[in-house]
Design a protein around this motif. Structure first.
Motif, PDB file in Angstrom:
ATOM      1  N   MET A  80     -26.912  -0.417 -65.636  1.00  0.00           N
ATOM      2  CA  MET A  80     -25.776   0.150 -66.389  1.00  0.00           C
ATOM      3  C   MET A  80     -24.561  -0.767 -66.248  1.00  0.00           C
ATOM      4  SD  MET A  80     -23.948   3.867 -65.879  1.00  0.00           S
ATOM      5  CE  MET A  80     -25.411   4.775 -66.341  1.00  0.00           C
ATOM      6  N   ARG A  81     -23.978  -1.145 -67.381  1.00  0.00           N
ATOM      7  CA  ARG A  81     -22.793  -1.986 -67.327  1.00  0.00           C
ATOM      8  C   ARG A  81     -21.613  -1.197 -66.786  1.00  0.00           C
ATOM      9  NH1 ARG A  81     -21.264  -3.800 -72.802  1.00  0.00           N
ATOM     10  NH2 ARG A  81     -21.967  -1.702 -73.343  1.00  0.00           N
ATOM     11  N   GLU A  82     -20.740  -1.881 -66.063  1.00  0.00           N
ATOM     12  CA  GLU A  82     -19.604  -1.205 -65.440  1.00  0.00           C
ATOM     13  C   GLU A  82     -18.753  -0.481 -66.469  1.00  0.00           C
ATOM     14  OE1 GLU A  82     -15.962  -2.042 -62.317  1.00  0.00           O
ATOM     15  OE2 GLU A  82     -17.049  -3.715 -63.201  1.00  0.00           O
ATOM     16  N   SER A  83     -18.631  -1.055 -67.668  1.00  0.00           N
ATOM     17  CA  SER A  83     -17.758  -0.479 -68.680  1.00  0.00           C
ATOM     18  C   SER A  83     -18.262   0.871 -69.191  1.00  0.00           C
ATOM     19  CB  SER A  83     -17.609  -1.439 -69.874  1.00  0.00           C
ATOM     20  OG  SER A  83     -18.873  -1.688 -70.455  1.00  0.00           O
ATOM     21  N   THR A  84     -19.526   1.209 -68.913  1.00  0.00           N
ATOM     22  CA  THR A  84     -20.074   2.490 -69.365  1.00  0.00           C
ATOM     23  C   THR A  84     -19.914   3.579 -68.308  1.00  0.00           C
ATOM     24  OG1 THR A  84     -22.318   2.110 -68.496  1.00  0.00           O
ATOM     25  CG2 THR A  84     -21.818   1.233 -70.691  1.00  0.00           C
ATOM     26  N   LEU A  85     -19.409   3.258 -67.139  1.00  0.00           N
ATOM     27  CA  LEU A  85     -19.278   4.226 -66.066  1.00  0.00           C
ATOM     28  C   LEU A  85     -18.056   5.115 -66.278  1.00  0.00           C
ATOM     29  CD1 LEU A  85     -20.148   1.908 -63.040  1.00  0.00           C
ATOM     30  CD2 LEU A  85     -21.632   3.570 -64.150  1.00  0.00           C
ATOM     31  N   ALA A  86     -18.240   6.407 -66.018  1.00  0.00           N
ATOM     32  CA  ALA A  86     -17.198   7.392 -66.335  1.00  0.00           C
ATOM     33  C   ALA A  86     -15.892   7.156 -65.584  1.00  0.00           C
ATOM     34  CB  ALA A  86     -17.723   8.797 -66.051  1.00  0.00           C
ATOM     35  N   LEU A  87     -15.982   6.688 -64.337  1.00  0.00           N
ATOM     36  CA  LEU A  87     -14.768   6.469 -63.538  1.00  0.00           C
ATOM     37  C   LEU A  87     -14.408   4.988 -63.460  1.00  0.00           C
ATOM     38  CD1 LEU A  87     -15.298   8.972 -60.565  1.00  0.00           C
ATOM     39  CD2 LEU A  87     -14.069   9.315 -62.715  1.00  0.00           C
ATOM     40  N   ASP A  88     -14.800   4.241 -64.453  1.00  0.00           N
ATOM     41  CA  ASP A  88     -14.599   2.795 -64.518  1.00  0.00           C
ATOM     42  C   ASP A  88     -13.246   2.342 -63.951  1.00  0.00           C
ATOM     43  OD1 ASP A  88     -14.775   0.132 -65.132  1.00  0.00           O
ATOM     44  OD2 ASP A  88     -14.317   0.393 -67.256  1.00  0.00           O
ATOM     45  N   GLY A  89     -13.246   1.839 -62.713  1.00  0.00           N
ATOM     46  CA  GLY A  89     -12.049   1.266 -62.100  1.00  0.00           C
ATOM     47  C   GLY A  89     -11.008   2.261 -61.643  1.00  0.00           C
ATOM     48  N   LYS A  90     -11.265   3.548 -61.804  1.00  0.00           N
ATOM     49  CA  LYS A  90     -10.246   4.553 -61.449  1.00  0.00           C
ATOM     50  C   LYS A  90     -10.230   4.803 -59.942  1.00  0.00           C
ATOM     51  CE  LYS A  90     -10.154   6.895 -65.898  1.00  0.00           C
ATOM     52  NZ  LYS A  90     -10.895   5.829 -66.602  1.00  0.00           N
TER      53      LYS A  90
END
Length: 261
Positions: free
Chosen positions: A1-11
């Motif tokens: 899964m690419r990081e940009s698809t993660l729900a909490l991306d960088g939060k």
């Protein structure tokens, strides 16, 4: 899964309970692409038993039911039994609040007879009215901040109830300064509250900066008792699961960021 698809991306997610890197909440935030910021506002320690409580534990084989209100209760109670040279009577009936408490007991070879559908003392008390008989002896194992709703209800129907406050919830004073530093320097997007005590201590530290500390944040609550504490201070609640577990709380947080509600 690419990081940009993660729900909490960088939060950045502020976690205010005791949790090491293997804790499900910490691991869950990371798996969703978030950054966990750990500033425990509560800690737990085993309590020195009173003479009455010590005698209650010594009579462990005389009870018909054992009620555990938390994982901490299980951990510290088993530690106390070991220190006293006692073993848990596994043929007795056991009720537990929460699937994680049940899992911990099962891992110790103790079968749990009942877990309420909703993980609160109120629901446990209501359901146990149908499962116990007058005259049965019941030991309730809990922390110092737990309400006595289970014991009160069972006494009303004629059970003989004793309780043992096996651990205490304490405030790590050293984290007062750390919380202010994290709020100022890290500016977390998500604030995760897992108990009323975390709410009370957060508000106490924030003082007259409370509105500043919560402005623009997504406030996450584990369940109704914590919700009540947040509402007491006029704080909004953006995420709160129907089932009061960490897994469900994180699922609801994902749905929030995906615009599902």
């Amino acid at each position: 899964m690419r990081e940009s698809t993660l729900a909490l991306d960088g939060k950045k997610c502020l976690i205010m309970r005791q949790a090491d890197n293997e804790h499900p909440l910490v691991k869950g935030v990371k798996q969703l692409g978030g950054t966990p910021l750990q500033v425990p506002l509560i800690a737990f320690k085993k309590k020195r038993l009173s003479e009455r409580e010590f005698d209650s534990v010594k009579k462990i084989h005389t009870y018909d039911w054992f009620v555990f209100t938390s994982q901490n209760g299980v951990h510290f109670f088993m530690e106390t039994l070991s220190e006293m040279g006692l073993s848990f009577p596994k043929e007795k009936k056991v009720a537990a609040v929460g699937s994680k408490t049940e899992k911990l007991l099962n891992g110790l070879g103790i079968m749990v007879d009942y877990v309420p559908e909703k993980f609160t003392g109120d629901h446990l008390a209501a359901a146990m009215r149908e499962r116990v008989s007058p005259g049965e002896r019941i030991l309730v194992v809990k922390g110092n901040l737990a309400r006595d709703v289970v014991g009160q209800v069972l006494k009303e129907i004629g059970c003989i109830v004793e309780d043992v406050v096996i651990y205490e919830t304490v405030f790590p004073e050293e984290n007062k300064v750390r919380l202010v530093h994290v709020m100022e320097s890290e500016n977390p997007e998500v604030l995760i509250f897992t108990s009323p005590s975390t709410v009370d201590n957060f508000v106490s530290i924030a003082g007259d900066r409370l509105l500043e500390f919560i402005y623009g944040k997504v406030i996450v609550s584990i369940g109704p008792v914590t919700n009540k504490a947040l509402k007491k201070y006029g704080m909004p609640i953006h995420v709160s699961p129907e089932i009061y577990t960490i897994d469900e709380m994180l699922k609801q947080l994902v749905l929030y960021y995906r615009g599902a509600f």
